[in-house]
Enzyme design. Structure first.
Site, PDB file in Angstrom:
ATOM      1  N   GLU A 159      42.942  39.275  46.615  1.00  0.00           N
ATOM      2  CA  GLU A 159      44.088  39.780  47.389  1.00  0.00           C
ATOM      3  C   GLU A 159      44.077  39.384  48.866  1.00  0.00           C
ATOM      4  O   GLU A 159      44.351  40.202  49.747  1.00  0.00           O
ATOM      5  CB  GLU A 159      44.167  41.312  47.276  1.00  0.00           C
ATOM      6  CG  GLU A 159      44.314  41.790  45.843  1.00  0.00           C
ATOM      7  CD  GLU A 159      44.443  43.305  45.720  1.00  0.00           C
ATOM      8  OE1 GLU A 159      44.285  44.007  46.736  1.00  0.00           O
ATOM      9  OE2 GLU A 159      44.707  43.771  44.612  1.00  0.00           O
ATOM     10  N   GLU A 276      44.438  41.453  35.072  1.00  0.00           N
ATOM     11  CA  GLU A 276      44.550  42.921  35.203  1.00  0.00           C
ATOM     12  C   GLU A 276      45.873  43.426  34.635  1.00  0.00           C
ATOM     13  O   GLU A 276      46.471  44.366  35.162  1.00  0.00           O
ATOM     14  CB  GLU A 276      44.448  43.330  36.683  1.00  0.00           C
ATOM     15  CG  GLU A 276      43.220  42.802  37.390  1.00  0.00           C
ATOM     16  CD  GLU A 276      43.031  43.336  38.805  1.00  0.00           C
ATOM     17  OE1 GLU A 276      43.744  44.271  39.205  1.00  0.00           O
ATOM     18  OE2 GLU A 276      42.145  42.803  39.502  1.00  0.00           O
TER      19      GLU A 276
HETATM   20  C1  XIL Z   1      41.715  49.902  41.037  1.00  0.00           C
HETATM   21  C2  XIL Z   1      40.978  50.800  40.053  1.00  0.00           C
HETATM   22  O1  XIL Z   1      41.611  50.728  38.801  1.00  0.00           O
HETATM   23  C3  XIL Z   1      40.962  52.213  40.568  1.00  0.00           C
HETATM   24  O2  XIL Z   1      40.133  53.032  39.749  1.00  0.00           O
HETATM   25  C4  XIL Z   1      40.479  52.270  42.018  1.00  0.00           C
HETATM   26  O3  XIL Z   1      40.600  53.569  42.508  1.00  0.00           O
HETATM   27  C5  XIL Z   1      41.267  51.318  42.892  1.00  0.00           C
HETATM   28  O4  XIL Z   1      41.198  50.017  42.341  1.00  0.00           O
HETATM   29  N1  XIL Z   1      43.768  45.333  41.996  1.00  0.00           N
HETATM   30  C6  XIL Z   1      42.432  45.162  41.808  1.00  0.00           C
HETATM   31  C7  XIL Z   1      41.643  46.246  41.176  1.00  0.00           C
HETATM   32  O5  XIL Z   1      41.911  44.085  42.081  1.00  0.00           O
HETATM   33  O6  XIL Z   1      40.332  46.275  41.651  1.00  0.00           O
HETATM   34  C8  XIL Z   1      42.292  47.597  41.375  1.00  0.00           C
HETATM   35  O7  XIL Z   1      41.540  48.558  40.631  1.00  0.00           O
HETATM   36  C9  XIL Z   1      43.725  47.542  40.933  1.00  0.00           C
HETATM   37  C10 XIL Z   1      44.498  46.536  41.735  1.00  0.00           C
END
Ligand code: XIL
Length: 480
Positions: A159, A276
């Site tokens: 990101e 994701e």
């Molecule tokens: C999220 C997790 O699912 C949560 O449990 C945590 O509180 C915050 O992070 N992008 C990403 C992930 O790269 O690491 C994130 O995961 C969701 C968005």
């Protein structure tokens, strides 16, 4: 022509995708068995508390049966692995790696350099570039080193691009303290520690088009530059957190945008993974069965693109059951493929249908086969030097905390390849180094008379670095 994978990755793929692995799960076809037959990975996140009886019912059985790649939802992030400076905590990540290995799964590591879930102590150094570089380098070396050979693929940078404009995310501690070269540096450091690991740039909203103003368009330009400069990137991860708004325009972004992105990356020898995926509805609305069917179709379209594009390897969903999902925090709901009671939703059936309808012979495994389109036809003396602003560092160098900095001096000469001979115009003697697309040095010679014969190199794309009196030039060449 293209050797994109290390021997280890090939062995892993052969073991995992061998007939034995499939038959162990193949009473009834599953997402996993169908993916394995096709040389692909399909997966879902895990938390270490979720297995070994941590969650009720069939959760663990489903996870093992349906998936062959896993990523820790939180337990390999910076705040989990180095909560205090120099004090590393690998316990939960180790549990997950052990679970994955016991069940023959690939492991994605997530994430090394990210602005979020960074412990407070890191912010103390935000005005000290040298120290912050040392912090990041040490973190990467320790964490990647700890799981060397066990984590198959890392999100090296997560990101780093702004949501609103095609530019870097300015409020990241790494960007503020170091500058954009934290990214190039992170890749080089990770590669030096585990040269066999695949290394990804991961971000969200990459399914929203590849125009220069869109995030994926910006990322694409960076990937071109990284590849041209020998920065060892092998994959891009598209998080693909999508919202179904149940309005006329149901989805922002599209599977076809991802397809276009995959094709551009294939030309560069880089994979695109879906890392994701979830397709949530707004919280609080009533989700009808028609909505769930549409959600299923959308899941399927992403799977179709995934199977049809030869440089896509991993399809990872950010959760299994709607009951345990991060989407509530995003004001979304019901984004996954199993319901609260661990019953498969229409989205599960749609994914199965897509896999079944893409015959094994039609799906390329980027872990076993070349996926780079043959664009070399008009390009015999390729001399494309799209990127000029970064020197290639020898990626085996371990003892420096310098960033991979843009070079200042440029050679006043030019270079091109004809056949297997490199011609340096305008300079008699220089040092010549070639790197493969993972940044590994593959050839080195001193040029005495303006030409160098490039001996013993397979055909393919390479980075050439020429150095004379402290001035450097870097170009991307293709050997036929
Ligand atoms: C999220 C997790 O699912 C949560 O449990 C945590 O509180 C915050 O992070 N992008 C990403 C992930 O790269 O690491 C994130 O995961 C969701 C968005």
């Amino acid at each position: 022509m293209h050797k994109s994978h290390s021997a280890m990755a090939a062995i892993l793929a052969a073991t995992l995708f061998g007939a034995g692995a499939v038959s162990a799960y193949a009473q009834e076809p599953t997402l996993r068995s169908l993916a394995e037959e096709r040389g692909r990975y399909v997966g879902a996140i895990l938390n270490s508390q979720w297995f070994g009886g941590g969650l009720p019912g069939d959760y663990e059985k489903i996870h093992k049966t349906q998936f062959n790649v896993v990523v820790a939802e939180n337990e390999m992030k910076f705040d989990a692995t180095e909560p205090q400076e120099g004090r590393f905590n690998y316990g939960n990540g180790d549990k997950m790696v052990k679970y994955a290995k016991a069940n023959g799964m690939r492991v994605r590591g997530h994430a090394l350099a990210w602005h979020s879930q960074v412990p407070n102590w890191v912010n103390n150094y935000k005005n000290d570039k040298k120290k912050l570089l040392a912090v990041l380098k040490n973190h990467i070396e320790k964490v990647v080193g700890h799981w060397k050979g066990q984590v198959d693929e890392w999100d090296v940078v997560n990101e780093a691009v702004s949501n609103n404009e095609p530019m870097w995310r300015s409020y990241s501690v790494w960007y503020q303290g170091i500058g954009p070269e934290f990214i190039d540096s992170a890749f080089v450091w990770a590669h030096a520690v585990d040269p066999d690991a695949e290394l990804c740039y991961n971000d969200y909203n990459l399914e929203q088009g590849i125009s220069p103003k869109a995030k994926a368009g910006f990322v694409l330009e960076q990937v071109k530059r990284w590849v041209a400069n020998g920065i060892p990137i092998t994959c891009v991860g598209s998080q693909t957190h999508v919202e179904d708004t149940t309005t006329d325009k149901h989805f922002i972004g599209s599977p076809d945008s991802l397809r276009a992105f995959a094709r551009e990356l294939a030309k560069l020898g880089v994979k695109l993974n879906i890392t994701e995926l979830d397709i949530g509805f707004k919280s609080g609305i009533n989700v009808s069965s028609a909505d769930l069917a549409r959600q299923g179709r959308n899941y399927r379209e992403y799977m179709d693109v995934f199977l049809e594009e030869p440089n896509m390897g991993t399809f990872l969903i950010w959760g299994v059951s709607d009951k345990w999902s991060w989407l509530g925090g995003l004001n979304r709901q019901k984004g996954l493929i199993y319901d609260d009671n661990l019953r498969p939703k229409p989205a599960f059936d749609s994914l199965m249908a897509s896999l079944k309808e893409h015959p094994v012979e039609s799906v390329v495994s980027p872990y076993k086969q070349s996926f780079i389109p043959d664009t070399t036809k008009q390009d015999t003396t390729a001399n494309d030097s799209t990127a000029k602003d970064t020197t290639v560092k020898d990626t085996t160098t371990k003892d420096t905390t310098d960033a991979i900095m843009p070079s200042v001096a440029r050679l006043p000469a030019s270079l091109h390849v004809a056949g297997s001979v490199l011609h340096l115009t305008g300079m008699a003697s220089a040092r010549v180094d070639l790197f493969d697309m993972q940044g590994r040095p593959v050839f080195s010679a001193k040029c005495e008379n303006g030409t160098v014969e490039l001996k013993g190199l397979a055909s393919g794309r390479y980075v050439v670095r020429v150095e004379q009196n402290g001035m450097v030039d870097v170009k991307n060449v293709i050997l036929k």
